[in-house]
Scaffold this active site. Sequence first.
Site, PDB file in Angstrom:
ATOM      1  N   SER A  77      39.113   3.261 -15.824  1.00 56.47           N
ATOM      2  CA  SER A  77      40.045   4.049 -15.015  1.00 56.47           C
ATOM      3  C   SER A  77      39.428   4.707 -13.789  1.00 56.47           C
ATOM      4  CB  SER A  77      40.703   5.124 -15.882  1.00 56.47           C
ATOM      5  OG  SER A  77      41.694   4.549 -16.708  1.00 56.47           O
ATOM      6  N   SER A 112      45.416  10.196 -15.847  1.00 56.58           N
ATOM      7  CA  SER A 112      45.032   8.784 -15.781  1.00 56.58           C
ATOM      8  C   SER A 112      46.167   7.865 -16.186  1.00 56.58           C
ATOM      9  CB  SER A 112      43.802   8.525 -16.660  1.00 56.58           C
ATOM     10  OG  SER A 112      43.177   7.312 -16.311  1.00 56.58           O
ATOM     11  N   LYS A 116      37.005  11.709 -11.688  1.00 58.63           N
ATOM     12  CA  LYS A 116      37.735  10.752 -12.526  1.00 58.63           C
ATOM     13  C   LYS A 116      36.874  10.262 -13.686  1.00 58.63           C
ATOM     14  CE  LYS A 116      41.524   8.594 -13.308  1.00 58.63           C
ATOM     15  NZ  LYS A 116      41.175   8.729 -14.729  1.00 58.63           N
ATOM     16  N   LYS A 142      40.850   3.851 -10.506  1.00 56.87           N
ATOM     17  CA  LYS A 142      42.018   4.537  -9.952  1.00 56.87           C
ATOM     18  C   LYS A 142      41.671   5.347  -8.709  1.00 56.87           C
ATOM     19  CE  LYS A 142      44.859   4.940 -14.155  1.00 56.87           C
ATOM     20  NZ  LYS A 142      44.043   4.335 -15.221  1.00 56.87           N
TER      21      LYS A 142
END
Length: 440
Positions: A65, A129, A249, A68
């Site tokens: 993720s 997320s 993140k 992202k």
Amino acid sequence: MKKWTVSFFVVVLFLSTLTTGLPNQVKAAENDELGLDAGAVLLIDAANGEILYEKNADELLGVASMSKMMTEYIVLESIKNGKITWDQKVKINNYIHRLSGAPELSNVGLTEGEEYTVKELYQAMAIHSGNAATVALAELIAGTEKNYINVMNQKAEELGLKDYKFVNSSGLNNSDLLGNLAAGSETDENLMSARAVGKLAYRLVSDYPEVLETSSMPVLKFRDGREYKNFNWLLPSLVFGYDGVDGLKTGSTDFAKYNVTVTATKGDQRLIAVIMKSETINSRFTEARKLLDYAFGNYSSEEILPTDYVIDKNKTIGVTKGKEDKVSISTNDAITLTIKNGEKENYVAKLVLDEKKLNKDGELTAPVKKGDKVGYVTLETKDGQTVPFITSDGEDTIKVDVVANETVEKANWFVLAMRGIGSFFGNVWDSVSNTVTGWF
């Protein structure tokens, strides 16, 4: 969450009596002195992209993720360019609805046929997320997620990322996408090197600092009345809270293991740390804390060269056709660099003169005006290694102009003529003298 081209004269000058060896941050990069539980590590000074520590930073690894962050960049850029707006509505289709309800995937529930704003979807993606929310944004920007992979690849190339492979927008393994593959096979997922992740994070924070307004939110209060926690447990109010952390993140899949890209400030210093392929959900955070503690405790910004720095062995440059035959030079600004405490003496000044402004004898041609740029000074390590930066632009932050300190006017025609005559007879005398000497 599952888962500056010209020829140059180069003169290397020592700032003071130097010890041998490279600065410790380079040694640390080679020796992994911290022994962190991670497949790859990268530590960056967010002010200029200087790389302070790295381990295995060029290996392609599962990014999950953390990919992202690319969509965060693209969304923020699209809003800045007026292509989309925060209030723009996005209607949820059946696939995105079903994906938002898939078990074991990080998601905020999205109802089929209902409209959500770009801001709602962005927050769901950046804070919790949300995988389906990410796909919805990808489809908004490119029409389909398949088209969006091209957008991601184009942006990666534009940002100068070298080691990456995108097969979807979310970072999930393709096998989790309910058969809707944008690229690759069922077993593929996004890959990036720690260096590529670090460069993306650096550009994201540098180009769009507003990203931190969202990434720093510990909880998302969504329209469904539920609260969704931020998976970055290093945020100050969460489980592994670290003062000064405000992004960025996390990411994890069975293949990628556990990843985190974290940014934190202390005083006027901001750092970006990347931890990839840590073995447990908690270890990525404990290792990130160790890296941040190490950096904040051992590195600081220091003035390496002052303004008006005069280079001992190159205080002047010769001048031809001038009233004076030389001009003094110095730097017009200071050079500051983040270095390991006590290692200022390990850096040397490197003078690069602009050959375009010099004749074949390495001289300037009059007239020369006070303040004229004649080259630049930068820094390198004692062994001739360049200071590492995550982008080439970072190198400019340790370059300062070298300028003429006074004006040298062009000599008039009579003086130049007399010099020419003097030079002619001088050459004749030297020739005769050498010939007579040869007789004996």
